[in-house]
Enzyme design. Structure first.
Site, PDB file in Angstrom:
ATOM      1  N   ARG A  26      32.772 -23.848  10.072  1.00  0.00           N
ATOM      2  CA  ARG A  26      33.752 -22.916   9.497  1.00  0.00           C
ATOM      3  C   ARG A  26      34.635 -22.267  10.557  1.00  0.00           C
ATOM      4  O   ARG A  26      35.015 -21.096  10.406  1.00  0.00           O
ATOM      5  CB  ARG A  26      33.043 -21.826   8.675  1.00  0.00           C
ATOM      6  CG  ARG A  26      32.410 -22.322   7.392  1.00  0.00           C
ATOM      7  CD  ARG A  26      33.476 -22.547   6.337  1.00  0.00           C
ATOM      8  NE  ARG A  26      32.894 -23.113   5.130  1.00  0.00           N
ATOM      9  CZ  ARG A  26      32.488 -22.400   4.084  1.00  0.00           C
ATOM     10  NH1 ARG A  26      32.627 -21.096   4.080  1.00  0.00           N
ATOM     11  NH2 ARG A  26      31.993 -22.988   3.047  1.00  0.00           N
ATOM     12  N   ARG A  30      38.162 -17.320   7.301  1.00  0.00           N
ATOM     13  CA  ARG A  30      38.670 -15.975   7.027  1.00  0.00           C
ATOM     14  C   ARG A  30      38.469 -14.959   8.125  1.00  0.00           C
ATOM     15  O   ARG A  30      39.058 -13.878   8.057  1.00  0.00           O
ATOM     16  CB  ARG A  30      38.055 -15.460   5.718  1.00  0.00           C
ATOM     17  CG  ARG A  30      38.689 -16.093   4.494  1.00  0.00           C
ATOM     18  CD  ARG A  30      37.906 -15.780   3.259  1.00  0.00           C
ATOM     19  NE  ARG A  30      36.572 -16.329   3.401  1.00  0.00           N
ATOM     20  CZ  ARG A  30      35.606 -16.191   2.512  1.00  0.00           C
ATOM     21  NH1 ARG A  30      35.811 -15.491   1.424  1.00  0.00           N
ATOM     22  NH2 ARG A  30      34.433 -16.735   2.716  1.00  0.00           N
ATOM     23  N   ARG A  39      46.668 -18.738   4.198  1.00  0.00           N
ATOM     24  CA  ARG A  39      46.076 -18.878   2.868  1.00  0.00           C
ATOM     25  C   ARG A  39      46.902 -18.104   1.835  1.00  0.00           C
ATOM     26  O   ARG A  39      47.118 -18.551   0.715  1.00  0.00           O
ATOM     27  CB  ARG A  39      44.638 -18.369   2.883  1.00  0.00           C
ATOM     28  CG  ARG A  39      43.885 -18.668   1.605  1.00  0.00           C
ATOM     29  CD  ARG A  39      42.575 -17.912   1.606  1.00  0.00           C
ATOM     30  NE  ARG A  39      41.739 -18.217   0.470  1.00  0.00           N
ATOM     31  CZ  ARG A  39      41.972 -17.839  -0.775  1.00  0.00           C
ATOM     32  NH1 ARG A  39      43.064 -17.170  -1.062  1.00  0.00           N
ATOM     33  NH2 ARG A  39      41.132 -18.140  -1.740  1.00  0.00           N
ATOM     34  N   ASP A  76      37.280 -29.101   1.901  1.00  0.00           N
ATOM     35  CA  ASP A  76      36.043 -28.545   1.375  1.00  0.00           C
ATOM     36  C   ASP A  76      35.178 -29.682   0.871  1.00  0.00           C
ATOM     37  O   ASP A  76      35.697 -30.747   0.512  1.00  0.00           O
ATOM     38  CB  ASP A  76      36.338 -27.566   0.233  1.00  0.00           C
ATOM     39  CG  ASP A  76      35.140 -26.664  -0.011  1.00  0.00           C
ATOM     40  OD1 ASP A  76      34.995 -25.665   0.702  1.00  0.00           O
ATOM     41  OD2 ASP A  76      34.319 -27.008  -0.891  1.00  0.00           O
ATOM     42  N   TYR A 153      26.215 -28.218  -7.122  1.00  0.00           N
ATOM     43  CA  TYR A 153      27.418 -27.492  -7.570  1.00  0.00           C
ATOM     44  C   TYR A 153      27.931 -28.025  -8.910  1.00  0.00           C
ATOM     45  O   TYR A 153      28.396 -27.264  -9.764  1.00  0.00           O
ATOM     46  CB  TYR A 153      28.520 -27.567  -6.511  1.00  0.00           C
ATOM     47  CG  TYR A 153      28.270 -26.662  -5.328  1.00  0.00           C
ATOM     48  CD1 TYR A 153      28.572 -25.303  -5.390  1.00  0.00           C
ATOM     49  CD2 TYR A 153      27.714 -27.148  -4.152  1.00  0.00           C
ATOM     50  CE1 TYR A 153      28.337 -24.459  -4.311  1.00  0.00           C
ATOM     51  CE2 TYR A 153      27.474 -26.322  -3.066  1.00  0.00           C
ATOM     52  CZ  TYR A 153      27.788 -24.969  -3.154  1.00  0.00           C
ATOM     53  OH  TYR A 153      27.543 -24.139  -2.090  1.00  0.00           O
TER      54      TYR A 153
HETATM   55  O1  CP3 Z   1      34.263 -25.859   9.067  1.00  0.00           O
HETATM   56  C1  CP3 Z   1      35.497 -25.789   8.906  1.00  0.00           C
HETATM   57  O2  CP3 Z   1      36.233 -25.009   9.544  1.00  0.00           O
HETATM   58  C2  CP3 Z   1      36.162 -26.781   7.966  1.00  0.00           C
HETATM   59  C3  CP3 Z   1      36.347 -26.325   6.653  1.00  0.00           C
HETATM   60  C4  CP3 Z   1      35.210 -26.218   5.642  1.00  0.00           C
HETATM   61  C5  CP3 Z   1      35.322 -25.378   4.510  1.00  0.00           C
HETATM   62  N1  CP3 Z   1      34.249 -25.602   3.707  1.00  0.00           N
HETATM   63  C6  CP3 Z   1      36.440 -24.469   4.263  1.00  0.00           C
HETATM   64  C7  CP3 Z   1      36.253 -23.356   3.307  1.00  0.00           C
HETATM   65  C8  CP3 Z   1      34.000 -26.899   5.538  1.00  0.00           C
HETATM   66  C9  CP3 Z   1      33.355 -27.887   6.497  1.00  0.00           C
HETATM   67  C10 CP3 Z   1      33.396 -26.503   4.302  1.00  0.00           C
HETATM   68  C11 CP3 Z   1      32.129 -27.051   3.797  1.00  0.00           C
HETATM   69  C12 CP3 Z   1      31.493 -26.445   2.625  1.00  0.00           C
HETATM   70  N2  CP3 Z   1      32.091 -25.945   1.515  1.00  0.00           N
HETATM   71  C13 CP3 Z   1      30.101 -26.390   2.439  1.00  0.00           C
HETATM   72  C14 CP3 Z   1      29.068 -26.938   3.372  1.00  0.00           C
HETATM   73  C15 CP3 Z   1      28.838 -26.081   4.528  1.00  0.00           C
HETATM   74  C16 CP3 Z   1      28.202 -24.761   4.227  1.00  0.00           C
HETATM   75  O3  CP3 Z   1      28.878 -23.741   4.474  1.00  0.00           O
HETATM   76  O4  CP3 Z   1      27.059 -24.764   3.782  1.00  0.00           O
HETATM   77  C17 CP3 Z   1      29.876 -25.768   1.196  1.00  0.00           C
HETATM   78  C18 CP3 Z   1      28.528 -25.465   0.570  1.00  0.00           C
HETATM   79  C19 CP3 Z   1      31.147 -25.500   0.618  1.00  0.00           C
HETATM   80  C20 CP3 Z   1      31.424 -24.934  -0.716  1.00  0.00           C
HETATM   81  C21 CP3 Z   1      32.190 -23.703  -0.609  1.00  0.00           C
HETATM   82  N3  CP3 Z   1      33.531 -23.644  -0.310  1.00  0.00           N
HETATM   83  C22 CP3 Z   1      31.728 -22.388  -0.800  1.00  0.00           C
HETATM   84  C23 CP3 Z   1      30.298 -22.011  -1.141  1.00  0.00           C
HETATM   85  C24 CP3 Z   1      32.819 -21.548  -0.609  1.00  0.00           C
HETATM   86  C25 CP3 Z   1      32.856 -20.073  -0.823  1.00  0.00           C
HETATM   87  C26 CP3 Z   1      32.102 -19.347   0.207  1.00  0.00           C
HETATM   88  C27 CP3 Z   1      33.021 -18.821   1.231  1.00  0.00           C
HETATM   89  O5  CP3 Z   1      32.733 -18.943   2.432  1.00  0.00           O
HETATM   90  O6  CP3 Z   1      34.036 -18.262   0.816  1.00  0.00           O
HETATM   91  C28 CP3 Z   1      33.924 -22.352  -0.255  1.00  0.00           C
HETATM   92  C29 CP3 Z   1      35.282 -21.910   0.085  1.00  0.00           C
HETATM   93  C30 CP3 Z   1      35.764 -22.205   1.463  1.00  0.00           C
HETATM   94  N4  CP3 Z   1      35.678 -23.424   2.068  1.00  0.00           N
HETATM   95  C31 CP3 Z   1      36.421 -21.312   2.332  1.00  0.00           C
HETATM   96  C32 CP3 Z   1      36.740 -22.025   3.486  1.00  0.00           C
HETATM   97  C33 CP3 Z   1      37.487 -21.541   4.681  1.00  0.00           C
HETATM   98  C34 CP3 Z   1      36.789 -19.875   2.008  1.00  0.00           C
HETATM   99  C35 CP3 Z   1      37.800 -19.880   0.922  1.00  0.00           C
HETATM  100  C36 CP3 Z   1      38.861 -18.842   1.082  1.00  0.00           C
HETATM  101  O7  CP3 Z   1      39.690 -18.951   1.985  1.00  0.00           O
HETATM  102  O8  CP3 Z   1      38.875 -17.950   0.234  1.00  0.00           O
END
Ligand code: CP3
Length: 354
Positions: A26, A30, A39, A76, A153
C-alpha cells in the site's frame, strides 16, 4: 531497456545485492496528501483504477518521495470480481462493497467467463504506461488476490469480521466452492500473465484471508489454487525471470507448504520471527517482510531500532526483501516512512559484504 536498480529482483531470486531492497505494501495510498488530492480529482476509487494516467500518477507518487526499490501497480484485487459482473463500489470510509453476491451454487454457474484482455484492459494499459514512465529506474510489481481471498469478498459482498457466509458456503457447498475457486484460479492466471506480458517484472498474490482457515481447509481451498496459478504463470519475460511472491496473512504455521508451491518468495506478516522463517524455508525461497505496520506510528528512533532488529534476525546473506507485514495505514506520518526506508538501506549494507 536495462534496469538501473534491480536489487529487488535479485533479492527475490536470492542473488547478491549491495543493500537489502525495500518496498511497502500500500505504498501508494491515503497516508500521502498527493494521493488524496489525485483521488479527489478522480471523484472515486474505481475511476482512479480505471484511468491509466491517474493510476500511473499515484503509482509514481511514493517513488518521488522515498528511495523504494520497486513500484507496485496501482489497482485493487477486487477488479476481477468487478469484471465478473458483481458491481464493485466504495462507500466513503466503509471499504469495498458488491452490488451482487454469491450465495448459491447457481450463482457460481451463472458467472460469465472472463476475457482478461478485454474486460481488464485498463489494468494492462496502466502497466504499459507505468513501465514507460519508470523508464528503467526500478522494477514494477503486478499483483492479484488469491482465489480464496477474492471468493470471501464475492460471497460476503464486502469485508467481514467472521466470514460467516464464506465459511458456510465452503462447508455446505464444497463442490460449488471448488467450482468458484477453479474459475477464479483460471482468471487470476490469465490476469497475471497479461500483466507480465504488459511489463510487470514480478508478481505478488495477496492471500489476505487464507489465515482464517483450518490447516486442512487452507491447503484445499487456498493453497492448492495458488499453486495451480504459480504453475500456470509465464516464468520469463524480456529475458529475465519473473519472480512470484505468495503472501498469506497469518500463514506463519504453513510456511513449509507455501514454500513448496514453487513460488520464489514467501511474504511474512509480523507475527513470525524472520530468522525462524529463514531456518525453516530459506534454503528454497526468499522472504519478504515483516515489520509491524504500527511501528510507523512510533518515534524515528523506535522505527530505526525495529529495522535493525529485523535485519539482524534475518542475518547475513541473500534472500530478503524488506517490507511491512501488511499494508501501511492511512494515519501514518509520511516523514516516518522516509526514516523507515533510509534505515533499511543504511543498516543492511553490513549484511551484504561477502
Ligand atoms: O500496494 C499498493 O500501493 C498498490 C495498490 C493496492 C490497493 N489495494 C489500493 C487500494 C493493493 C496491492 C491493494 C490490494 C488489496 N485490496 C488487498 C490485499 C492486500 C491487503 O491489504 O490485505 C485487499 C484485501 C483489497 C481490498 C480492499 N481495497 C479493501 C479492503 C479496501 C478498503 C480498505 C482501505 O484500506 O481503505 C480497498 C480500497 C483500496 N485499495 C484503497 C487503496 C489505496 C483505499 C481506497 C481509497 O482511496 O479510499
Amino acid at each position: 531497456m536495462t534496469l538501473q536498480n534491480d536489487r529487488f529482483l535479485r533479492a527475490l531470486l536470492r542473488e547478491p545485492v549491495d543493500v537489502t531492497p525495500i518496498w511497502m505494501m500500500r505504498q501508494a495510498g491515503r497516508y500521502l496528501p498527493e494521493y488524496r488530492e489525485t483521488r479527489k480529482q478522480a471523484g472515486n476509487f474505481m475511476t482512479l483504477c480505471q484511468t491509466p494516467e491517474l493510476a500511473c500518477e499515484v503509482t509514481l507518487q511514493p517513488l518521488r518521495r522515498y528511495a523504494f526499490d520497486a513500484a507496485i501497480l496501482f489497482s485493487d484485487i477486487l477488479t476481477i470480481p468487478d469484471a465478473l459482473g458483481l458491481g464493485l463500489y466504495f462507500e466513503e470510509g466503509e471499504g469495498p462493497r458488491f452490488r451482487k453476491t454469491i450465495r448459491e451454487a447457481t450463482d457460481v454457474s451463472n458467472l460469465p467467463k472472463l476475457n482478461t484482455s478485454q474486460d481488464l484492459s485498463y489494468v494492462t494499459d496502466a502497466v504499459r504506461l507505468i513501465r514507460q514512465e519508470l523508464n528503467g529506474s526500478v522494477p514494477l510489481i503486478g499483483f492479484s488476490g488469491s482465489p480464496w481471498t477474492l471468493a470471501t469478498y464475492m460471497i460476503e459482498g464486502g469485508g467481514s469480521k467472521d466470514f460467516r457466509h464464506a465459511k458456510q458456503f465452503m462447508y455446505n457447498e464444497p463442490d460449488a466452492m471448488h467450482g468458484l475457486l477453479s474459475l477464479l484460479a483460471e482468471a487470476v492466471t490469465d490476469y497475471l500473465n497479461a500483466q507480465i506480458e504488459a511489463g510487470a517484472q514480478a508478481v505478488q498474490i495477496f492471500d489476505t484471508w487464507g489465515g482464517i482457515l483450518t490447516p486442512t481447509a487452507y491447503q484445499q481451498f487456498s493453497l492448492d489454487y495458488m499453486q495451480k496459478i504459480v504453475s500456470g504463470l509465464h516464468r520469463e519475460h524480456e529475458g529475465r525471470q519473473v519472480p512470484v511472491i505468495l503472501f498469506t496473512k497469518n500463514g506463519g504455521q504453513w510456511l513449509e507448504s507455501i514454500a513448496a508451491s514453487n513460488c520464489h518468495c514467501v511474504g511474512l506478516d509480523w507475527t513470525v520471527d524472520i530468522g525462524d522463517a529463514r531456518r525453516r524455508i530459506g534454503s528454497s525461497v526468499s522472504l519478504q517482510g515483516n515489520m509491524d505496520p504500527s511501528i510507523l506510528y512510533a518515534s524515528p528512533d523506535a522505527i530505526r531500532a525495529e529495522v535493525a532488529r529485523i535485519l539482524e534476525q534475518f542475518g547475513e546473506g541473500e534472500g530478503h526483501v524488506f517490507n511491512l507485514g501488511h499494508g501501511i495505514t492511512p494515519q501514518v506520518d509520511p516523514a516516518n516512512v522516509a526514516v523507515f526506508v533510509d534505515a533499511v538501506h543504511e543498516y543492511s549494507e553490513k549484511y551484504h559484504r561477502n
